[in-house]
Design a protein around this motif. Structure first.
Motif, PDB file in Angstrom:
ATOM      1  N   ALA A   8       0.836  -1.203   0.000  1.00 14.13           N
ATOM      2  CA  ALA A   8       0.000   0.000   0.000  1.00 14.13           C
ATOM      3  C   ALA A   8       0.870   1.253   0.000  1.00 14.13           C
ATOM      4  CB  ALA A   8      -0.948  -0.009   1.187  1.00 14.13           C
ATOM      5  N   SER A   9       2.006   1.195   0.717  1.00 12.51           N
ATOM      6  CA  SER A   9       2.879   2.366   0.752  1.00 12.51           C
ATOM      7  C   SER A   9       3.471   2.644  -0.632  1.00 12.51           C
ATOM      8  CB  SER A   9       3.980   2.202   1.789  1.00 12.51           C
ATOM      9  OG  SER A   9       4.805   1.112   1.466  1.00 12.51           O
ATOM     10  N   GLN A  10       3.737   1.594  -1.404  1.00 11.47           N
ATOM     11  CA  GLN A  10       4.230   1.783  -2.770  1.00 11.47           C
ATOM     12  C   GLN A  10       3.143   2.424  -3.629  1.00 11.47           C
ATOM     13  OE1 GLN A  10       5.328  -2.199  -3.831  1.00 11.47           O
ATOM     14  NE2 GLN A  10       7.474  -1.884  -3.255  1.00 11.47           N
ATOM     15  N   PHE A  11       1.910   1.998  -3.420  1.00 12.44           N
ATOM     16  CA  PHE A  11       0.797   2.570  -4.167  1.00 12.44           C
ATOM     17  C   PHE A  11       0.640   4.051  -3.839  1.00 12.44           C
ATOM     18  CE2 PHE A  11      -3.598   3.827  -4.696  1.00 12.44           C
ATOM     19  CZ  PHE A  11      -3.829   3.450  -6.007  1.00 12.44           C
ATOM     20  N   ILE A  12       0.685   4.380  -2.558  1.00  9.19           N
ATOM     21  CA  ILE A  12       0.541   5.764  -2.124  1.00  9.19           C
ATOM     22  C   ILE A  12       1.694   6.611  -2.664  1.00  9.19           C
ATOM     23  CG2 ILE A  12       0.508   7.307  -0.116  1.00  9.19           C
ATOM     24  CD1 ILE A  12      -2.126   5.750  -0.592  1.00  9.19           C
ATOM     25  N   GLN A  13       2.900   6.079  -2.639  1.00  7.71           N
ATOM     26  CA  GLN A  13       4.036   6.832  -3.187  1.00  7.71           C
ATOM     27  C   GLN A  13       3.860   7.041  -4.686  1.00  7.71           C
ATOM     28  OE1 GLN A  13       6.400   8.386  -1.353  1.00  7.71           O
ATOM     29  NE2 GLN A  13       6.783   9.388  -3.307  1.00  7.71           N
ATOM     30  N   GLY A  14       3.348   6.044  -5.372  1.00  7.54           N
ATOM     31  CA  GLY A  14       3.063   6.193  -6.803  1.00  7.54           C
ATOM     32  C   GLY A  14       2.023   7.276  -7.059  1.00  7.54           C
ATOM     33  N   LEU A  15       1.004   7.326  -6.191  1.00  9.39           N
ATOM     34  CA  LEU A  15      -0.008   8.373  -6.297  1.00  9.39           C
ATOM     35  C   LEU A  15       0.632   9.743  -6.089  1.00  9.39           C
ATOM     36  CD1 LEU A  15      -2.939   9.365  -6.487  1.00  9.39           C
ATOM     37  CD2 LEU A  15      -3.165   8.876  -4.036  1.00  9.39           C
ATOM     38  N   ARG A  16       1.472   9.855  -5.076  1.00 12.12           N
ATOM     39  CA  ARG A  16       2.173  11.124  -4.821  1.00 12.12           C
ATOM     40  C   ARG A  16       3.015  11.529  -6.044  1.00 12.12           C
ATOM     41  NH1 ARG A  16       2.078  12.687   0.538  1.00 12.12           N
ATOM     42  NH2 ARG A  16       1.665  11.039   2.043  1.00 12.12           N
ATOM     43  N   ASN A  17       3.757  10.581  -6.592  1.00 10.82           N
ATOM     44  CA  ASN A  17       4.593  10.866  -7.758  1.00 10.82           C
ATOM     45  C   ASN A  17       3.756  11.346  -8.938  1.00 10.82           C
ATOM     46  OD1 ASN A  17       6.837  10.100  -6.284  1.00 10.82           O
ATOM     47  ND2 ASN A  17       6.908   8.047  -7.152  1.00 10.82           N
ATOM     48  N   HIS A  18       2.614  10.695  -9.144  1.00  7.00           N
ATOM     49  CA  HIS A  18       1.719  11.062 -10.231  1.00  7.00           C
ATOM     50  C   HIS A  18       1.200  12.491 -10.046  1.00  7.00           C
ATOM     51  CE1 HIS A  18      -1.306  10.645 -13.366  1.00  7.00           C
ATOM     52  NE2 HIS A  18      -2.189  11.129 -12.504  1.00  7.00           N
ATOM     53  N   LEU A  19       0.768  12.801  -8.834  1.00 10.29           N
ATOM     54  CA  LEU A  19       0.238  14.137  -8.555  1.00 10.29           C
ATOM     55  C   LEU A  19       1.318  15.206  -8.703  1.00 10.29           C
ATOM     56  CD1 LEU A  19      -2.002  13.226  -5.504  1.00 10.29           C
ATOM     57  CD2 LEU A  19      -2.785  13.853  -7.800  1.00 10.29           C
ATOM     58  N   ARG A  20       2.529  14.878  -8.279  1.00  6.40           N
ATOM     59  CA  ARG A  20       3.637  15.836  -8.413  1.00  6.40           C
ATOM     60  C   ARG A  20       3.998  16.046  -9.877  1.00  6.40           C
ATOM     61  NH1 ARG A  20       7.098  13.563  -3.241  1.00  6.40           N
ATOM     62  NH2 ARG A  20       5.610  14.346  -1.705  1.00  6.40           N
ATOM     63  N   ALA A  21       3.947  14.985 -10.669  1.00 11.00           N
ATOM     64  CA  ALA A  21       4.236  15.105 -12.097  1.00 11.00           C
ATOM     65  C   ALA A  21       3.199  15.978 -12.795  1.00 11.00           C
ATOM     66  CB  ALA A  21       4.281  13.721 -12.749  1.00 11.00           C
ATOM     67  N   ARG A  22       1.995  15.998 -12.248  1.00  8.94           N
ATOM     68  CA  ARG A  22       0.929  16.845 -12.797  1.00  8.94           C
ATOM     69  C   ARG A  22       0.944  18.253 -12.193  1.00  8.94           C
ATOM     70  NH1 ARG A  22      -3.703  14.346 -15.353  1.00  8.94           N
ATOM     71  NH2 ARG A  22      -4.750  16.198 -14.563  1.00  8.94           N
ATOM     72  N   HIS A  23       1.938  18.522 -11.361  1.00  6.79           N
ATOM     73  CA  HIS A  23       2.124  19.835 -10.738  1.00  6.79           C
ATOM     74  C   HIS A  23       0.954  20.238  -9.848  1.00  6.79           C
ATOM     75  CE1 HIS A  23       5.655  20.277 -13.202  1.00  6.79           C
ATOM     76  NE2 HIS A  23       4.928  19.987 -14.268  1.00  6.79           N
ATOM     77  N   CYS A  24       0.376  19.263  -9.142  1.00  8.17           N
ATOM     78  CA  CYS A  24      -0.687  19.556  -8.190  1.00  8.17           C
ATOM     79  C   CYS A  24      -0.079  20.200  -6.951  1.00  8.17           C
ATOM     80  CB  CYS A  24      -1.425  18.277  -7.791  1.00  8.17           C
ATOM     81  SG  CYS A  24      -2.373  17.547  -9.138  1.00  8.17           S
ATOM     82  N   SER A  25      -0.874  20.993  -6.281  1.00  2.00           N
ATOM     83  CA  SER A  25      -0.384  21.655  -5.071  1.00  2.00           C
ATOM     84  C   SER A  25      -0.165  20.628  -3.961  1.00  2.00           C
ATOM     85  CB  SER A  25      -1.380  22.713  -4.601  1.00  2.00           C
ATOM     86  OG  SER A  25      -2.521  22.102  -4.041  1.00  2.00           O
ATOM     87  N   THR A  26       0.622  21.015  -2.982  1.00  2.00           N
ATOM     88  CA  THR A  26       0.878  20.146  -1.834  1.00  2.00           C
ATOM     89  C   THR A  26      -0.417  19.803  -1.122  1.00  2.00           C
ATOM     90  OG1 THR A  26       3.056  21.133  -1.560  1.00  2.00           O
ATOM     91  CG2 THR A  26       2.165  19.949   0.330  1.00  2.00           C
ATOM     92  N   ARG A  27      -1.283  20.785  -0.977  1.00  2.00           N
ATOM     93  CA  ARG A  27      -2.565  20.550  -0.295  1.00  2.00           C
ATOM     94  C   ARG A  27      -3.429  19.569  -1.077  1.00  2.00           C
ATOM     95  NH1 ARG A  27      -5.048  19.010   3.543  1.00  2.00           N
ATOM     96  NH2 ARG A  27      -7.034  19.928   4.053  1.00  2.00           N
ATOM     97  N   THR A  28      -3.449  19.676  -2.389  1.00  5.85           N
ATOM     98  CA  THR A  28      -4.199  18.734  -3.224  1.00  5.85           C
ATOM     99  C   THR A  28      -3.642  17.328  -3.040  1.00  5.85           C
ATOM    100  OG1 THR A  28      -4.744  20.436  -4.844  1.00  5.85           O
ATOM    101  CG2 THR A  28      -4.843  18.139  -5.598  1.00  5.85           C
ATOM    102  N   GLU A  29      -2.327  17.215  -3.046  1.00  3.80           N
ATOM    103  CA  GLU A  29      -1.678  15.918  -2.830  1.00  3.80           C
ATOM    104  C   GLU A  29      -2.088  15.332  -1.485  1.00  3.80           C
ATOM    105  OE1 GLU A  29       2.752  14.323  -1.804  1.00  3.80           O
ATOM    106  OE2 GLU A  29       2.613  15.835  -3.368  1.00  3.80           O
ATOM    107  N   GLN A  30      -2.029  16.137  -0.439  1.00  3.49           N
ATOM    108  CA  GLN A  30      -2.406  15.657   0.894  1.00  3.49           C
ATOM    109  C   GLN A  30      -3.852  15.186   0.919  1.00  3.49           C
ATOM    110  OE1 GLN A  30      -1.593  19.148   3.186  1.00  3.49           O
ATOM    111  NE2 GLN A  30       0.563  18.628   3.504  1.00  3.49           N
ATOM    112  N   THR A  31      -4.739  15.925   0.280  1.00  2.47           N
ATOM    113  CA  THR A  31      -6.154  15.577   0.267  1.00  2.47           C
ATOM    114  C   THR A  31      -6.393  14.275  -0.496  1.00  2.47           C
ATOM    115  OG1 THR A  31      -6.771  17.897   0.435  1.00  2.47           O
ATOM    116  CG2 THR A  31      -8.451  16.381  -0.378  1.00  2.47           C
ATOM    117  N   TYR A  32      -5.804  14.136  -1.667  1.00  2.00           N
ATOM    118  CA  TYR A  32      -5.972  12.926  -2.461  1.00  2.00           C
ATOM    119  C   TYR A  32      -5.426  11.702  -1.713  1.00  2.00           C
ATOM    120  CZ  TYR A  32      -7.539  15.070  -6.847  1.00  2.00           C
ATOM    121  OH  TYR A  32      -8.256  15.712  -7.820  1.00  2.00           O
ATOM    122  N   VAL A  33      -4.271  11.855  -1.107  1.00  2.00           N
ATOM    123  CA  VAL A  33      -3.670  10.741  -0.358  1.00  2.00           C
ATOM    124  C   VAL A  33      -4.551  10.381   0.839  1.00  2.00           C
ATOM    125  CG1 VAL A  33      -1.706  10.077   1.099  1.00  2.00           C
ATOM    126  CG2 VAL A  33      -1.319  11.121  -1.143  1.00  2.00           C
TER     127      VAL A  33
END
Length: 65
Positions: A2-27
């Motif tokens: 699950a931690s690998q999945f969550i890190q992948g989600l974070r990487n995806h959101l960062r690649a899309r230039h989402c804000s830190t707050r958006t990343e936190q909310t999605y995670v």
């Protein structure tokens, strides 16, 4: 796993230039979704699991649509 999945989600959101707050909310909501489905990997879940999660949010958490 699950931690690998969550890190992948974070990487995806960062690649899309989402804000830190958006990343936190999605995670946050993804972790809630995983927990609601007994820690199953999201790739193994189907639309019935999404419906179950949305019902949980509405009934138990009183989240508005």
């Amino acid at each position: 796993m699950a931690s690998q999945f969550i890190q992948g989600l974070r990487n995806h959101l960062r690649a899309r230039h989402c804000s830190t707050r958006t990343e936190q909310t999605y995670v946050y909501w993804m972790i809630q979704y995983i927990r609601c489905n007994q820690l199953a990997h999201p790739a193994t879940l189907d639309s019935d699991h999404v419906v179950k999660f949305l019902a949980y949010l509405a009934v138990e958490r009183h989240v508005s649509p």
